[in-house]
Design a protein around this motif. Structure first.
Motif, short mmCIF file in Angstrom:
data_model
loop_
_atom_site.label_atom_id
_atom_site.label_comp_id
_atom_site.label_asym_id
_atom_site.label_seq_id
_atom_site.Cartn_x
_atom_site.Cartn_y
_atom_site.Cartn_z
N GLN A 547 113.72 109.06 43.30
CA GLN A 547 114.15 108.07 44.29
C GLN A 547 114.77 108.72 45.62
OE1 GLN A 547 117.04 105.79 42.48
NE2 GLN A 547 116.04 105.34 40.65
N ALA A 548 114.87 108.14 46.56
CA ALA A 548 115.37 108.24 47.98
C ALA A 548 116.90 108.39 47.62
CB ALA A 548 114.76 107.55 48.90
N ASN A 549 117.43 109.32 48.53
CA ASN A 549 118.94 109.38 48.85
C ASN A 549 119.14 108.50 49.72
OD1 ASN A 549 119.09 111.19 46.56
ND2 ASN A 549 118.47 113.01 48.06
N TYR A 550 120.56 107.87 49.62
CA TYR A 550 121.04 107.05 51.05
C TYR A 550 121.83 107.97 51.81
CZ TYR A 550 124.06 104.04 53.74
OH TYR A 550 124.47 103.32 54.67
N ILE A 551 121.59 108.13 52.95
CA ILE A 551 122.38 109.17 53.83
C ILE A 551 123.26 108.45 54.66
CG2 ILE A 551 121.99 110.87 55.82
CD1 ILE A 551 120.49 111.53 52.93
N GLY A 552 122.97 107.00 55.14
CA GLY A 552 123.85 106.56 55.92
C GLY A 552 123.57 105.73 56.94
N ALA A 553 124.54 105.11 57.74
CA ALA A 553 124.24 104.29 58.85
C ALA A 553 123.69 105.13 59.98
CB ALA A 553 125.13 103.58 59.61
N THR A 554 122.61 104.60 60.82
CA THR A 554 121.99 105.46 62.14
C THR A 554 121.61 104.37 62.86
OG1 THR A 554 120.83 107.29 62.89
CG2 THR A 554 119.68 105.86 61.16
N THR A 555 120.99 104.68 64.19
CA THR A 555 120.53 103.81 65.06
C THR A 555 118.87 104.23 65.27
OG1 THR A 555 121.11 105.34 66.86
CG2 THR A 555 122.30 103.22 66.28
N VAL A 556 117.89 103.54 65.54
CA VAL A 556 116.74 103.70 65.85
C VAL A 556 116.35 102.90 67.16
CG1 VAL A 556 114.20 103.34 65.00
CG2 VAL A 556 116.01 103.93 63.46
N ASN A 557 116.05 103.52 68.21
CA ASN A 557 115.84 102.95 69.43
C ASN A 557 116.81 102.14 69.82
OD1 ASN A 557 113.38 104.56 69.84
ND2 ASN A 557 112.20 103.02 68.75
N GLY A 558 118.12 102.28 69.56
CA GLY A 558 119.48 101.31 69.82
C GLY A 558 119.56 100.40 68.99
N GLN A 559 118.71 100.12 67.90
CA GLN A 559 119.02 99.34 66.80
C GLN A 559 119.56 99.70 65.45
OE1 GLN A 559 114.60 98.05 66.62
NE2 GLN A 559 115.75 95.99 66.60
N SER A 560 120.56 98.94 64.81
CA SER A 560 121.24 99.57 63.83
C SER A 560 120.18 99.59 62.51
CB SER A 560 122.51 98.38 63.28
OG SER A 560 123.30 98.33 64.16
N ALA A 561 120.61 100.70 61.83
CA ALA A 561 119.75 101.09 60.85
C ALA A 561 120.49 101.80 59.62
CB ALA A 561 118.28 101.87 61.10
N PHE A 562 119.78 101.84 58.53
CA PHE A 562 120.28 102.65 57.47
C PHE A 562 119.24 103.56 56.88
CE2 PHE A 562 122.48 98.45 56.96
CZ PHE A 562 123.57 99.13 57.00
N LEU A 563 119.70 105.09 56.68
CA LEU A 563 118.79 106.28 56.42
C LEU A 563 118.82 106.32 55.22
CD1 LEU A 563 116.75 108.15 57.81
CD2 LEU A 563 119.08 109.66 58.22
N TYR A 564 117.28 106.38 54.56
CA TYR A 564 117.04 106.85 53.19
C TYR A 564 116.21 108.18 53.42
CZ TYR A 564 118.80 102.24 52.00
OH TYR A 564 119.68 101.10 51.89
N GLN A 565 116.39 109.06 52.64
CA GLN A 565 115.78 110.36 52.48
C GLN A 565 115.21 110.82 51.24
OE1 GLN A 565 117.46 114.54 53.10
NE2 GLN A 565 117.08 113.76 55.35
N PHE A 566 113.75 111.26 51.34
CA PHE A 566 113.24 111.72 49.89
C PHE A 566 113.05 113.09 50.12
CE2 PHE A 566 111.60 107.35 50.42
CZ PHE A 566 111.69 106.97 48.87
N GLN A 567 113.53 113.73 49.04
CA GLN A 567 113.48 115.50 49.12
C GLN A 567 112.37 115.76 48.05
OE1 GLN A 567 114.74 117.72 51.11
NE2 GLN A 567 116.15 116.55 52.24
N PHE A 568 111.54 116.41 48.45
CA PHE A 568 110.50 116.75 47.43
C PHE A 568 110.53 118.32 47.31
CE2 PHE A 568 108.53 113.14 49.67
CZ PHE A 568 108.61 112.08 48.52
N GLY A 569 110.91 118.94 48.13
CA GLY A 569 110.73 120.68 48.10
C GLY A 569 109.39 121.29 48.00
#
Length: 760
Positions: A547-569
């Motif tokens: 599963q992806a890890n929830y990283i936190g709130a961020t912005t994309v092109n000025g819009q609010s967003a939540f960042l999720y990250q997959f780590q495969f190694g």
């Protein structure tokens, strides 16, 4: 040829005083080249009585005798008429001789009273020099008379003068007793003439090439053709062509043998006029290689006189050497199962080439050594080795610059009509760059043995191997998978495994497969809380890692967003195939309303896009070569999913028809269908609007009746009757009916459990 011209005279002298015939006088096979043979003498006497032989009786079987035998065979219909006095010819001659003996005996009896002719007394032999001299003087007188009678013929006069001169010279020799009685009287080889005999006779020695004589012309040529310029032409190991020239039109014959003076066969040839002379050619086929042949050429003119050339010889060339032993019992080719190979500098134990060895159907081949050449221009290689049948063949070559390397080891077998692969491995130099062309290696040598024949087997031709390239990093492109993206829609709280977006990952440079070690996905939304959990990636029915890890709130092109990250190694299972595409779906769960971290009515769009946290494409998608570990370039081409709206609850609606579907009787309050309303997550909800569609010929036969049918419908839910709010018919057999239950939370209440009603 002056000695030949006197032979008829000598023959007359010798023949006088010889008794010819007795029964079965011929008991031996006679052939060309015999000398001082009593049977040959008897044959010459016999052929003289048959008017076929005009020469002297010598006991030597040469050309005059050969020609007479041929004439006799032709006369008797004996084939082949080659001049060989064998059983068939002897039988015919003995029959004739017996008949002549019988006639002679009868004449003797009638004249003498006895069948035996008188015998001359000793010392009275007709062969004494005095008697020969007397006979020759008589012949000279006769020739002088012929000269007088033939004064009108210039050519005949010349012939007679020549004969007279010859006879005179012969008489002088006899009178002076200068010619031994054993000297030959027929054409023969010079090496066979006894000492003291004259050498001005027609001997068969090779003479220098002389200018072609002037042709003798006229309707009646009585002088034998003169032969010059005898030559061997087109000499090979099995054939030759003999050519010569004459001064008169004549035929072409050659007598051939493998011993001097002994000629076992004769062959005819061609005659062509040439600048006032005549050229002759006889082809000699089917000869033995590296063999000396002896021959004499002869030409007979139109007047019947034969000219004979000098004895000659030639040696056929040796047979050509046999072809080299076959080397085609083992063929080699590039193993096409292995294509161009790409490596990173420093990679170890890499397969850089492969060759297929195939034996013919004749036998199995045992291979004992193989030579591999590293071609010029190939990136630096180290530790070159061969693998055959899963085991190393020969020893490792530590340095593998451009050169040929021979590997010898325990022999391996290539079965008849079977194939064995020879695989070439090496380490890639740590500073290797570039790529090869025409093959990094070539198969340039091979030694083996046929296991049945023990014949040596070698490589037919050089075989080029596969090319290799040193990687410099590949590139991938990420796009939205429009066919896999869900439709813009609604999803309920507290639901799992919702498809949120679909993406394509494509390797575009055909260098190597690419592995993704980290992937960032953002949820661009107007929600105040991260409404999703347990985000996963799927390739078809297979989940790609965890599963992806929830990283936190961020912005994309000025819009609010939540960042999720997959780590495969580094050992990532997220692999994009070389020159191929990996398709993945993003799935996730919507948080429950009771969790407090979900917003009802919020809109969410999942994207692979740089954010404030990871502002570049290569930090958003971290990818590298699966083999080389070289960073891959990343191109993001609008990989955006579709918008999804989260609602607090959802409802599942179903309907089931009631009553018969045909021959139905119209009635008031007829139950048409059962309707069921089921809340999505067990919570309460309010039903605001319901639209039902009815179709079929039973509704009505015309439009007005269809409208009346729709207007008469109502719903019975939880014991309450709800009249239709509006209807719409598109024809006599299709109508919709709409019910309004109130807006917002004031609609028909479905409180956690399914509600069932009827349409009437």
């Amino acid at each position: 040829m002056k000695y030949l011209s006197v032979l008829p005279v000598v023959a007359v002298l010798v023949f006088s005083g010889v008794s010819l015939a007795h029964a079965d006088v011929f008991t031996e096979n006679l052939y060309y080249g015999l000398q001082n043979n009593s049977q040959v003498s008897q044959l010459q006497e016999f052929l003289t009585t048959e008017n076929l032989y005009t020469g002297p009786v010598t006991g030597n079987f040469y050309f005059l005798t050969l020609a007479a035998v041929k004439s006799f065979q032709n006369q008797q219909g004996i084939t082949p008429d080659a001049g060989y006095f064998g059983p068939k010819t002897r039988t015919a001659a003995n029959v004739i001789a017996d008949a002549e003996v019988g006639a002679s005996n009868a004449e003797a009896i009638s004249e003498t009273g006895t069948s035996t002719p008188p015998v001359q007394a000793p010392g009275q032999s007709s062969s004494t020099p005095q008697l020969q001299l007397t006979a020759l003087l008589q012949e000279v007188a006769l020739l002088q008379q012929e000269l007088t009678a033939q004064q009108s013929s210039t050519q005949a006069l010349s012939n007679l003068q020549t004969q007279a001169q010859t006879q005179t010279q012969t008489l002088q020799q006899i009178a002076a007793n200068t010619t031994p009685s054993s000297c030959p009287t027929e054409v023969m080889a010079a090496s066979q003439i006894p000492a003291g005999c004259p050498t001005d006779i027609d001997i068969l020695d090779q003479q220098p090439i002389q200018p072609a004589p002037q042709p003798t012309t006229g309707p009646s040529v009585t002088v034998a053709p003169v032969i010059t310029n005898v030559a061997n032409q087109n000499l090979t190991d099995s054939s030759a062509v003999i050519t010569w020239m004459t001064n008169a039109e004549s035929n072409s014959v050659i007598y051939l043998g493998t011993s001097p003076g002994a000629y076992f066969t004769s062959l005819d040839g061609t005659t062509e006029p040439y600048e006032g002379s005549y050229t002759h050619a006889v082809s000699l086929p089917n000869l033995q290689a590296n063999t000396t042949y002896y021959y004499v050429v002869a030409s007979t003119g139109t007047g019947g006189n034969e000219g004979v050339g000098n004895a000659s010889s030639f040696t056929t060339s040796p047979s050509p050497p046999p072809p080299p032993p076959p080397t085609g019992s083992l063929s080699a080719s590039q193993n096409t199962a292995l294509g161009t190979q790409s490596f990173t500098a420093g990679a170890t134990d890499q397969e850089i080439g492969s060759y297929a060895l195939t034996a013919s159907s004749a036998e199995r081949v045992s291979v004992s050594n193989i030579s591999i050449t590293v071609n010029a221009g190939t990136p630096t290689l180290l530790n070159l080795k061969l693998i055959v049948n899963g085991a190393q063949f020969g020893t490792t070559q530590p340095t593998a610059g451009p050169a040929m390397y021979t590997f010898s080891g325990s022999s391996f077998n290539v079965p008849a009509v079977g194939t064995v692969d020879v695989n070439v491995y090496a380490d890639i130099g740590p500073s290797a760059t570039g790529s090869s062309s025409g093959g990094a290696t070539s198969l340039t040598g091979l030694s083996g043995t046929g296991t049945t024949s023990n014949d040596s087997v070698a490589l037919n031709s050089v075989v080029a191997g596969q090319n290799i390239a040193i990687l410099t990093g590949s590139s991938i492109t990420v796009t939205a998978n429009q066919g896999g993206n869900p439709s813009v829609g609604q999803i309920s709280m507290d639901t799992t495994g919702n498809t949120l977006a679909a993406f394509n990952f494509q390797e575009t440079e055909n260098k190597e497969s690419i592995k993704v070690t980290q992937l960032n996905i953002v949820d661009v939304t107007n929600a105040a809380n991260p409404s999703f959990s347990a985000l996963t990636l799927w390739n078809g029915a297979t989940q790609v890692d965890g599963q992806a890890n929830y990283i936190g709130a961020t912005t994309v092109n000025g819009q609010s967003a939540f960042l999720y990250q997959f780590q495969f190694g580094n050992s990532s299972p997220f692999v994009i195939p070389r020159n191929g595409t990996l398709y993945v779906n993003l799935k996730g769960n919507v948080n429950a309303y009771t969790a407090g971290n979900v917003t009802d009515g919020s809109i969410h769009t999942f994207e692979i896009a740089p954010s404030a946290a990871d502002p570049t494409a290569t930090s958003t998608v971290v990818a590298m070569g699966q083999i080389s570990d070289l960073p891959a370039n990343v191109v993001l081409s609008n990989p955006v999913g579709t918008a999804q709206t989260i609602l607090q609850n959802g409802m599942v609606f179903s309907a089931a028809m009631l009553g018969p579907t045909s021959n139905r009787v119209k009635s008031t309050g007829d139950q048409l269908a059962t309707l069921t309303f089921t809340p999505g997550n067990g919570g309460s909800l309010a039903l605001n609007t319901l639209v039902l569609t009815f179709s079929g010929s039973a509704i009505s036969s015309n439009g007005s009746q269809a409208t009346a049918f729709a207007n008469s419908m109502y719903l019975l839910l939880n014991g309450t009757q709800y009249p239709v709010a509006s209807t719409a018919c598109t024809g006599p057999s299709a109508c919709t009916a709409t019910w309004n239950f109130g807006s917002g939370i004031n609609g028909f209440q479905v409180n956690g459990s399914p509600v069932t009603g009827n349409a009437r």
